[in-house]
Design an enzyme around this catalytic site. Structure first.
Site, PDB file in Angstrom:
ATOM      1  N   GLU A  21      20.344  46.344  45.193  1.00 58.95           N
ATOM      2  CA  GLU A  21      21.305  45.628  43.579  1.00 58.95           C
ATOM      3  C   GLU A  21      20.340  44.776  43.179  1.00 58.95           C
ATOM      4  O   GLU A  21      20.242  44.635  42.128  1.00 58.95           O
ATOM      5  CB  GLU A  21      22.904  45.441  44.029  1.00 58.95           C
ATOM      6  CG  GLU A  21      23.344  46.052  42.724  1.00 58.95           C
ATOM      7  CD  GLU A  21      23.076  47.281  42.364  1.00 58.95           C
ATOM      8  OE1 GLU A  21      23.235  47.534  40.590  1.00 58.95           O
ATOM      9  OE2 GLU A  21      23.286  48.229  42.638  1.00 58.95           O
ATOM     10  N   GLU A  76      14.535  46.647  36.957  1.00 56.29           N
ATOM     11  CA  GLU A  76      15.407  47.247  35.346  1.00 56.29           C
ATOM     12  C   GLU A  76      14.970  46.357  34.175  1.00 56.29           C
ATOM     13  O   GLU A  76      15.152  46.717  33.022  1.00 56.29           O
ATOM     14  CB  GLU A  76      17.512  47.659  35.212  1.00 56.29           C
ATOM     15  CG  GLU A  76      17.169  48.483  36.775  1.00 56.29           C
ATOM     16  CD  GLU A  76      18.589  49.238  35.847  1.00 56.29           C
ATOM     17  OE1 GLU A  76      19.332  48.889  35.864  1.00 56.29           O
ATOM     18  OE2 GLU A  76      19.274  50.505  36.984  1.00 56.29           O
TER      19      GLU A  76
END
Length: 113
Positions: free
Chosen positions: A60, A67
């Site tokens: 994660e 991102e």
């Protein structure tokens, strides 16, 4: 506290503050730890659970890094930017599914599955 350690903690805090999925993963982690204590899992089971949890949380954070990096590079839609984000999200999904499999192997028999 060394500067690099503070920077690493700042990255984790950033993920916790900005990524809903990180909060979901942490809630799942707490549930798994609670179930482990409740069912008195064996040391090797704790090891497997710890590895699975660590991999999901690390995936994660890597996903968040990808991102943010893609967003820094371009604010416009680009197919390669979308692929980079999708592949990073896919890595999280793979590790999460692996963690579910580990949990099923360990807790399934205890729950009658």
């Amino acid at each position: 506290m060394p500067a690099k350690f503070r920077a690493a903690l700042a990255g984790i805090v950033y993920c916790l503050r900005t990524q809903v999925n990180m909060a979901i993963h942490l809630a799942a982690m707490m549930a798994v730890i609670g179930a482990g204590w409740y069912f008195h899992v064996q040391p090797w089971e704790w090891a497997a659970l710890t590895i699975a949890i660590t991999m999901v949380l690390a995936a994660e954070t890597f996903n968040t890094a990808v991102e943010v990096t893609v967003n820094l590079y371009t604010s416009k839609y680009h197919p390669l930017a979308r692929i980079a984000k999708d592949v990073a999200a896919g890595a999280v999904l793979i590790t999460a599914l692996g963690a579910v499999a580990v949990a099923y192997i360990i807790f399934g028999p205890r729950l009658g599955f």
